[in-house]
Each structure stands twice: as structure tokens, then as C-alpha cells.
Design a protein around this motif. Structure first.
Motif, mmCIF file in Angstrom:
data_model
loop_
_atom_site.group_PDB
_atom_site.id
_atom_site.type_symbol
_atom_site.label_atom_id
_atom_site.label_comp_id
_atom_site.label_asym_id
_atom_site.label_seq_id
_atom_site.Cartn_x
_atom_site.Cartn_y
_atom_site.Cartn_z
ATOM 1 N N GLU A 120 0.960 -1.142 0.038
ATOM 2 C CA GLU A 120 -0.216 0.055 0.052
ATOM 3 C C GLU A 120 0.937 1.356 -0.045
ATOM 4 N N LEU A 121 2.241 0.897 0.287
ATOM 5 C CA LEU A 121 3.043 2.048 0.254
ATOM 6 C C LEU A 121 3.988 2.570 -1.119
ATOM 7 N N LEU A 122 3.758 1.529 -2.018
ATOM 8 C CA LEU A 122 4.697 1.432 -3.318
ATOM 9 C C LEU A 122 4.888 2.772 -3.808
ATOM 10 N N GLU A 123 3.634 3.200 -4.132
ATOM 11 C CA GLU A 123 3.831 4.494 -4.999
ATOM 12 C C GLU A 123 4.277 5.484 -4.182
ATOM 13 N N GLU A 124 3.914 5.745 -3.032
ATOM 14 C CA GLU A 124 4.395 6.871 -2.079
ATOM 15 C C GLU A 124 5.898 6.831 -1.778
ATOM 16 N N VAL A 125 6.155 5.417 -1.687
ATOM 17 C CA VAL A 125 7.853 5.504 -1.379
ATOM 18 C C VAL A 125 8.631 5.687 -2.630
ATOM 19 N N PHE A 126 7.808 5.444 -3.889
ATOM 20 C CA PHE A 126 8.654 5.542 -5.010
ATOM 21 C C PHE A 126 8.686 7.183 -5.261
ATOM 22 N N GLU A 127 7.610 7.781 -4.909
ATOM 23 C CA GLU A 127 7.701 9.402 -5.178
ATOM 24 C C GLU A 127 8.526 9.947 -4.240
ATOM 25 N N LEU A 128 8.710 9.400 -2.958
ATOM 26 C CA LEU A 128 9.523 9.800 -1.871
ATOM 27 C C LEU A 128 10.940 9.744 -2.411
ATOM 28 N N ASN A 129 11.244 8.560 -2.883
ATOM 29 C CA ASN A 129 12.683 8.454 -3.271
ATOM 30 C C ASN A 129 13.083 9.168 -4.437
ATOM 31 N N MET A 130 12.270 9.775 -5.242
ATOM 32 C CA MET A 130 12.366 10.682 -6.226
ATOM 33 C C MET A 130 12.955 12.175 -5.519
ATOM 34 N N ALA A 131 12.055 12.403 -4.656
ATOM 35 C CA ALA A 131 11.979 13.603 -4.011
ATOM 36 C C ALA A 131 13.381 13.812 -3.164
ATOM 37 N N LEU A 132 13.856 12.580 -2.558
ATOM 38 C CA LEU A 132 14.944 12.361 -1.818
ATOM 39 C C LEU A 132 16.215 12.665 -2.523
ATOM 40 N N GLU A 133 16.050 12.050 -3.732
ATOM 41 C CA GLU A 133 17.147 12.026 -4.727
ATOM 42 C C GLU A 133 17.344 13.625 -5.004
ATOM 43 N N GLU A 134 16.334 14.202 -5.517
ATOM 44 C CA GLU A 134 16.512 15.719 -5.763
ATOM 45 C C GLU A 134 17.164 16.644 -4.763
ATOM 46 N N MET A 135 16.720 16.137 -3.557
ATOM 47 C CA MET A 135 16.984 16.938 -2.342
ATOM 48 C C MET A 135 18.606 16.883 -2.313
ATOM 49 N N ARG A 136 19.050 15.345 -2.520
ATOM 50 C CA ARG A 136 20.612 15.360 -2.383
ATOM 51 C C ARG A 136 21.279 16.048 -3.291
ATOM 52 N N GLU A 137 20.587 16.222 -4.557
ATOM 53 C CA GLU A 137 21.304 16.975 -5.480
ATOM 54 C C GLU A 137 21.164 18.361 -5.191
ATOM 55 N N GLY A 138 20.647 18.900 -3.969
ATOM 56 C CA GLY A 138 20.663 20.247 -3.875
ATOM 57 C C GLY A 138 19.208 21.061 -4.329
ATOM 58 N N ASP A 139 18.388 20.381 -4.688
ATOM 59 C CA ASP A 139 16.883 21.067 -5.199
ATOM 60 C C ASP A 139 16.323 21.405 -4.003
ATOM 61 N N GLU A 140 16.191 22.260 -3.415
ATOM 62 C CA GLU A 140 15.244 22.911 -2.238
ATOM 63 C C GLU A 140 14.045 22.898 -2.638
ATOM 64 N N SER A 141 13.404 23.032 -3.800
ATOM 65 C CA SER A 141 12.058 23.018 -4.007
ATOM 66 C C SER A 141 11.257 21.875 -3.528
ATOM 67 N N VAL A 142 11.835 20.893 -3.223
ATOM 68 C CA VAL A 142 11.127 19.690 -3.021
ATOM 69 C C VAL A 142 11.047 19.583 -1.339
ATOM 70 N N ARG A 143 11.488 20.528 -0.692
ATOM 71 C CA ARG A 143 11.547 20.525 0.623
ATOM 72 C C ARG A 143 9.897 20.336 1.125
ATOM 73 N N PRO A 144 9.161 21.246 0.831
ATOM 74 C CA PRO A 144 7.565 21.175 1.194
ATOM 75 C C PRO A 144 7.076 19.733 0.909
ATOM 76 N N GLN A 145 7.628 18.980 0.022
ATOM 77 C CA GLN A 145 7.115 17.929 -0.460
ATOM 78 C C GLN A 145 7.404 16.608 0.644
ATOM 79 N N LEU A 146 8.707 16.967 0.972
ATOM 80 C CA LEU A 146 9.371 15.911 2.056
ATOM 81 C C LEU A 146 9.001 16.337 3.205
ATOM 82 N N ASP A 147 8.484 17.710 3.705
ATOM 83 C CA ASP A 147 7.720 17.985 5.035
ATOM 84 C C ASP A 147 6.814 17.286 5.150
ATOM 85 N N ALA A 148 5.734 17.415 4.247
ATOM 86 C CA ALA A 148 4.434 16.736 4.015
ATOM 87 C C ALA A 148 4.381 15.188 4.434
#
Ligand SMILES: [Zn+2]
Length: 207
Positions: A120-148
């Protein structure tokens, strides 16, 4: 679980506790935490009662009280103190307590493999991993998404803890729900890891 009767190593009288009722000599301490604390095996525990037992037993077996006793009793008091501390740490924490009971029943929880995503978490975890990857590369715009996401997963943890409480009571009523409890604990650990991962990446001290 209860003490099995045995003979006192010192005087030979029957003993069912940690010290001999006849000569008061300290016996080999039982390794089981519930037995040691003198409580039945339960998943719902009264922590105030546990703490009181812990302090009473700590006083009773404190190595300072056995400095004038035999080598064997001094050794037993050290062993008893170690089991006591370990047991207290384990039993006062609901998750550690449940893991301990599972293990006693041959249901080892093992290490959660990160690839076992709850379906039941597959989709959510997939999106989370993408956002985490962007954050690692310094993309601050995903911060609100990670916060949520962090808030959502923390909410899920609270729900899982509620589920555990119900399952604990069911176990204590005598039903065999340990496999279910193991599944809930695995799910809890998985979600807990997600929260930790978000916090490490998105809330790490700035370099
Ligand atoms: Zn004795």
C-alpha cells in the motif's frame, strides 16, 4: 513461565525463587525477563509496576550487598544485575518488549530488508525516493513535499502504534496473534526508517 523448583546449591532445600527461603543464599538467576521480574508473560505492561519491581530487585541483588558472601553468590549477583538492567530496558519499551516475546516464541523479527515495501506504500515510497534524490542533488524546491511526507509517515506511525496496542491486548487475552504482531512491527520499522531517512537528508545540519 514460572520458576521451576530446584534444590538450593548451598543447603539442598527446595527453591523456587532467586534466593533460598531456608538459608537465604543467592541462586543462579533465571534468564527469562518475565520470570525474573515475577510477572506473567504479557504484552501490555503496567510500567509503574515494572519500575517498582526494577528498583526493589536492584536493591535486592546489588553487588555491594554481597561483598562478604561467597564467590559464587557474588557472581550470581553480578549476573542478576545484568539480566535485570537488560530486562528493564527491554520490557519497558513496547516495541522491544514485543520483539522479545516474538523471539521467545521462535518468531525472530530479523532485519527489515529495505526492498520489502508494504504494497500500500509502493507509490508513495517511489515518489519519496525521487524527492529525496532531488534533495540530495541540492534541489530545495522539494522540501515542502518532503515535509508533508514526513508528517504523513509520522501519522502512520501513530496509527500503527494504535494497532499494536489492540493486538497486544488480543495476545494477552490468549489468542495467537504473534504472526500478525510481527507483520505490524515490520511495517512500523519500515515506516520509521522512511521518517529517519527524510530527516537525515532534509534536516541534516547544513554543510
Ligand atoms: Zn539454602
Amino acid at each position: 513461565m514460572a520458576f521451576s523448583f530446584s534444590a538450593c546449591w548451598q543447603c539442598g532445600q527446595p527453591v523456587s525463587g532467586i534466593s533460598c527461603p531456608a538459608c537465604r543464599t543467592l541462586q543462579s538467576p533465571p534468564a527469562g525477563f518475565f520470570t525474573f521480574f515475577g510477572i506473567p508473560e504479557r504484552l501490555s505492561i503496567d510500567n509503574a509496576d515494572l519500575q517498582k519491581r526494577f528498583y526493589d530487585l536492584s536493591r535486592q541483588f546489588h553487588p555491594d550487598r554481597f561483598t562478604r558472601n561467597s564467590e559464587r553468590e557474588r557472581q550470581y549477583s553480578l549476573e542478576a544485575t545484568a539480566i535485570l538492567n537488560d530486562g528493564y530496558r527491554t520490557l519497558r519499551d513496547p516495541v522491544k518488549r514485543a520483539e522479545y516475546v516474538l523471539k521467545q516464541h521462535g518468531l525472530d523479527i530479523g532485519e527489515q530488508r529495505s526492498k520489502n515495501v508494504p504494497p500500500e506504500l509502493l507509490e508513495e515510497v517511489f515518489e519519496l525516493n525521487m524527492a529525496l534524490e532531488e534533495m540530495r542533488e541540492g534541489d530545495e524546491s522539494v522540501r515542502p513535499q518532503l515535509d508533508a511526507a514526513r508528517e504523513r509517515f509520522r501519522g502512520m506511525l501513530a496509527d500503527v502504534d494504535g494497532e499494536l496496542e489492540v493486538q497486544f491486548r488480543t495476545f494477552d487475552e490468549g489468542q495467537d496473534v504473534l504472526p500478525k504482531i510481527r507483520a505490524t512491527l515490520n511495517r512500523r520499522r519500515y515506516i520509521q526508517n522512511l521518517v529517519s531517512e527524510i530527516e537525515q537528508i532534509a534536516w541534516a545540519p547544513s554543510r
